[in-house]
Design a protein around this motif. Structure first.
Motif, PDB file in Angstrom:
ATOM      1  N   PHE A 179       0.551  -1.096   0.299  1.00 49.16           N
ATOM      2  CA  PHE A 179       0.282  -0.453  -0.150  1.00 49.16           C
ATOM      3  C   PHE A 179       1.045   1.471  -0.028  1.00 49.16           C
ATOM      4  O   PHE A 179       1.467   1.643   1.121  1.00 49.16           O
ATOM      5  CB  PHE A 179      -0.557  -0.078   0.752  1.00 49.16           C
ATOM      6  CG  PHE A 179      -1.434   1.145   0.954  1.00 49.16           C
ATOM      7  CD1 PHE A 179      -3.317   0.702   0.694  1.00 49.16           C
ATOM      8  CD2 PHE A 179      -1.717   2.119   1.479  1.00 49.16           C
ATOM      9  CE1 PHE A 179      -3.981   1.727   0.508  1.00 49.16           C
ATOM     10  CE2 PHE A 179      -2.594   3.215   1.653  1.00 49.16           C
ATOM     11  CZ  PHE A 179      -4.059   3.351   1.478  1.00 49.16           C
ATOM     12  N   ARG A 180       1.026   2.312  -0.902  1.00 48.43           N
ATOM     13  CA  ARG A 180       1.333   2.782  -1.583  1.00 48.43           C
ATOM     14  C   ARG A 180       1.112   4.638  -1.284  1.00 48.43           C
ATOM     15  O   ARG A 180      -0.078   4.622  -0.881  1.00 48.43           O
ATOM     16  CB  ARG A 180       2.087   2.887  -2.264  1.00 48.43           C
ATOM     17  CG  ARG A 180       3.139   1.637  -3.173  1.00 48.43           C
ATOM     18  CD  ARG A 180       4.170   1.562  -2.452  1.00 48.43           C
ATOM     19  NE  ARG A 180       4.883   0.664  -2.449  1.00 48.43           N
ATOM     20  CZ  ARG A 180       5.535   0.007  -1.959  1.00 48.43           C
ATOM     21  NH1 ARG A 180       6.552   0.443  -1.511  1.00 48.43           N
ATOM     22  NH2 ARG A 180       5.965  -1.407  -3.133  1.00 48.43           N
ATOM     23  N   MET A 181       1.863   4.982  -0.152  1.00 44.93           N
ATOM     24  CA  MET A 181       1.207   6.723  -0.076  1.00 44.93           C
ATOM     25  C   MET A 181       2.135   7.832   0.277  1.00 44.93           C
ATOM     26  O   MET A 181       3.125   7.224   1.298  1.00 44.93           O
ATOM     27  CB  MET A 181      -0.089   6.475   1.777  1.00 44.93           C
ATOM     28  CG  MET A 181       0.940   5.583   3.058  1.00 44.93           C
ATOM     29  SD  MET A 181      -0.268   6.394   3.632  1.00 44.93           S
ATOM     30  CE  MET A 181      -0.410   7.569   4.455  1.00 44.93           C
ATOM     31  N   GLY A 182       2.319   8.812   0.290  1.00 39.97           N
ATOM     32  CA  GLY A 182       3.792   9.327   0.502  1.00 39.97           C
ATOM     33  C   GLY A 182       4.169  10.142   1.921  1.00 39.97           C
ATOM     34  O   GLY A 182       4.965  10.089   2.020  1.00 39.97           O
ATOM     35  N   GLN A 183       2.997   9.748   2.876  1.00 44.98           N
ATOM     36  CA  GLN A 183       3.623   9.809   3.842  1.00 44.98           C
ATOM     37  C   GLN A 183       2.660   9.475   4.889  1.00 44.98           C
ATOM     38  O   GLN A 183       1.583   8.984   4.709  1.00 44.98           O
ATOM     39  CB  GLN A 183       3.148  11.665   4.121  1.00 44.98           C
ATOM     40  CG  GLN A 183       2.000  11.760   3.887  1.00 44.98           C
ATOM     41  CD  GLN A 183       1.716  13.633   4.191  1.00 44.98           C
ATOM     42  OE1 GLN A 183       2.363  14.572   3.791  1.00 44.98           O
ATOM     43  NE2 GLN A 183       1.069  14.369   5.403  1.00 44.98           N
ATOM     44  N   GLN A 184       3.028   9.444   6.236  1.00 47.17           N
ATOM     45  CA  GLN A 184       2.978   8.444   7.617  1.00 47.17           C
ATOM     46  C   GLN A 184       1.629   9.473   8.012  1.00 47.17           C
ATOM     47  O   GLN A 184       1.366  11.049   7.616  1.00 47.17           O
ATOM     48  CB  GLN A 184       3.900   7.951   8.366  1.00 47.17           C
ATOM     49  CG  GLN A 184       3.143   7.698   9.667  1.00 47.17           C
ATOM     50  CD  GLN A 184       4.525   6.979  10.592  1.00 47.17           C
ATOM     51  OE1 GLN A 184       5.327   7.139   9.903  1.00 47.17           O
ATOM     52  NE2 GLN A 184       3.731   6.561  11.847  1.00 47.17           N
ATOM     53  N   LEU A 185       0.713   8.437   8.228  1.00 48.32           N
ATOM     54  CA  LEU A 185      -1.010   9.946   8.619  1.00 48.32           C
ATOM     55  C   LEU A 185      -1.048   9.386  10.368  1.00 48.32           C
ATOM     56  O   LEU A 185      -0.776   8.342  10.765  1.00 48.32           O
ATOM     57  CB  LEU A 185      -2.425   9.342   8.048  1.00 48.32           C
ATOM     58  CG  LEU A 185      -3.252  10.115   8.674  1.00 48.32           C
ATOM     59  CD1 LEU A 185      -3.100  11.382   7.898  1.00 48.32           C
ATOM     60  CD2 LEU A 185      -4.263   9.826   7.901  1.00 48.32           C
ATOM     61  N   PRO A 186      -0.504  10.558  11.180  1.00 53.30           N
ATOM     62  CA  PRO A 186      -0.705   9.925  12.827  1.00 53.30           C
ATOM     63  C   PRO A 186      -2.117   9.511  13.246  1.00 53.30           C
ATOM     64  O   PRO A 186      -3.411   9.883  12.439  1.00 53.30           O
ATOM     65  CB  PRO A 186      -0.650  11.046  12.925  1.00 53.30           C
ATOM     66  CG  PRO A 186      -0.875  12.575  12.042  1.00 53.30           C
ATOM     67  CD  PRO A 186      -0.541  11.932  10.939  1.00 53.30           C
ATOM     68  N   GLY A 187      -2.068   8.724  13.721  1.00 59.06           N
ATOM     69  CA  GLY A 187      -3.126   8.766  14.591  1.00 59.06           C
ATOM     70  C   GLY A 187      -4.118   9.523  15.600  1.00 59.06           C
ATOM     71  O   GLY A 187      -3.233  10.248  15.711  1.00 59.06           O
ATOM     72  N   HIS A 188      -5.780   9.457  15.530  1.00 54.79           N
ATOM     73  CA  HIS A 188      -6.469  10.220  16.832  1.00 54.79           C
ATOM     74  C   HIS A 188      -7.109  10.108  17.102  1.00 54.79           C
ATOM     75  O   HIS A 188      -8.019   8.800  16.859  1.00 54.79           O
ATOM     76  CB  HIS A 188      -6.390  11.542  15.689  1.00 54.79           C
ATOM     77  CG  HIS A 188      -7.373  11.205  14.494  1.00 54.79           C
ATOM     78  ND1 HIS A 188      -8.669  10.835  14.586  1.00 54.79           N
ATOM     79  CD2 HIS A 188      -7.053  10.426  13.054  1.00 54.79           C
ATOM     80  CE1 HIS A 188      -9.530  10.436  13.878  1.00 54.79           C
ATOM     81  NE2 HIS A 188      -8.234   9.559  12.687  1.00 54.79           N
ATOM     82  N   PHE A 189      -7.342  10.957  18.492  1.00 54.32           N
ATOM     83  CA  PHE A 189      -9.226  10.095  19.328  1.00 54.32           C
ATOM     84  C   PHE A 189     -10.433  10.041  17.703  1.00 54.32           C
ATOM     85  O   PHE A 189     -10.493  10.982  17.164  1.00 54.32           O
ATOM     86  CB  PHE A 189      -9.445  10.694  20.377  1.00 54.32           C
ATOM     87  CG  PHE A 189     -10.861  10.909  20.660  1.00 54.32           C
ATOM     88  CD1 PHE A 189     -11.034   9.308  22.076  1.00 54.32           C
ATOM     89  CD2 PHE A 189     -11.766  11.908  20.757  1.00 54.32           C
ATOM     90  CE1 PHE A 189     -12.006   9.260  22.089  1.00 54.32           C
ATOM     91  CE2 PHE A 189     -13.019  11.770  21.421  1.00 54.32           C
ATOM     92  CZ  PHE A 189     -13.296  10.551  22.031  1.00 54.32           C
TER      93      PHE A 189
END
Length: 316
Positions: A112-122
């Motif tokens: 799964f390719r994506m440009g950047q890491q996405l942080p978690g959240h509530f």
């Protein structure tokens, strides 16, 4: 087993008054007092997080008792299903609570390719469904019970992507005895070099294992080959997908089975059961009777099942 049965017995002291004063764990460490306090504040998530960080004794009480009671208050039907028949909760109740209320974000992987890491959240609102979970199970594993959330949508245009990113999560009932686990072991699928964001255990890639049914993409509103999800050894699921624009739905249906080799080819689409978690003209009571078991975190019920609202404080 109810909350009172899970309480540690309070041995009476040699003299003086009764109640909390005679307990070996008086005041805030008395489990009955803690249960009453949290019941009075409707299992406020923020307060429980704070209490768990005070010291080791309170953290142990929360791990053994309070996190389970929070989950049962916010999603009673989901918890009742996961524990039916004395089923064991893999990874513990803190992990289940985190899964209910926390979107783990996303990071690139080899599938799964994506440009950047996405942080978690509530996650302020989450909805889990057994019906959605069935869409993630290949035909040979359809006897398993799996709850999966609706995807949490994230706009990714600033990262150079036209489509929104969907992040979803789920949990198996008694994964240690599931057909999914047996299938992974039978295929000798290796564990990935990454950890479950909810319990820290090692994970399998269902894409690498070729156990992703085509119905999973349809359920998520994605396209075949544009999703990936992982299952950890404790039965927690997390994954990502690229969400198809609404205007592309008909084109997606016309594409038929144009998935890649990562999809389970023996999955019978007709066994998906249709969209039986949607109202679709049926009465709300029929939806409840047929066991849709949607879960939402305020513990309230509606004509179509439970709604879980992941509020920090008590539900209004």
């Amino acid at each position: 087993m109810n909350a009172n049965q899970r309480l540690k017995p309070s041995h009476q002291g040699g003299g003086g008054g009764g109640g909390c004063a005679d307990s070996p764990e008086p005041g805030i460490l008395n489990e009955r007092v803690l249960l009453l306090v949290f019941e009075s504040i409707q299992w406020d998530l923020r307060v429980l997080c704070l209490l768990s960080s005070v010291n080791r004794k309170l953290r142990a009480i929360a791990k053994r008792l309070l996190w389970r009671e929070l989950c049962a208050y916010r999603a009673p039907r989901m918890v009742a299903t996961l524990t039916a028949g004395g089923a064991r909760i893999g990874g513990g109740w803190p992990a289940v609570a985190k899964l209910m209320f926390f979107c783990c974000g996303a990071e690139p992987s080899r599938n799964f390719r994506m440009g950047q890491q996405l942080p978690g959240h509530f996650a302020s609102t989450s909805r889990f469904s057994k019906t959605s979970g069935r869409s993630f199970l290949p035909r040979r594993c359809r006897g398993d019970v799996l709850y999966v959330s609706d995807p949490c949508e994230h706009e990714m245009k600033k990262a150079g992507h036209q489509d929104d990113l969907g992040v979803y999560r789920g949990v198996f009932k008694e994964f240690s005895g599931s057909r999914t686990r047996a299938c992974l072991i039978g295929r000798r699928v290796g564990l990935e070099d990454r950890a479950c964001p909810y319990c820290g255990a090692r994970v399998w890639s269902m894409t690498t294992a070729r156990l992703v049914p085509r119905s999973a993409a349809r359920r998520l509103g994605s396209r075949n080959g544009r999703l990936e999800y992982f299952v950890c050894v404790n039965g927690h699921l997390h994954g990502t997908c690229w969400l198809a624009p609404l205007s592309s739905e008909e084109e997606e249906e016309d594409d038929g089975g144009g998935g890649g080799g990562e999809f389970d080819d023996d999955y019978d689409d007709d066994e998906d059961g249709g969209d039986d978690d949607k109202e679709g003209g049926r009465s709300g009571q029929e939806a409840v009777n047929e066991g849709d078991d949607r879960a939402a975190t305020d513990g309230s019920t509606s004509s179509t099942g439970e709604e879980i609202i992941g509020e920090w404080g008590p539900a209004e």
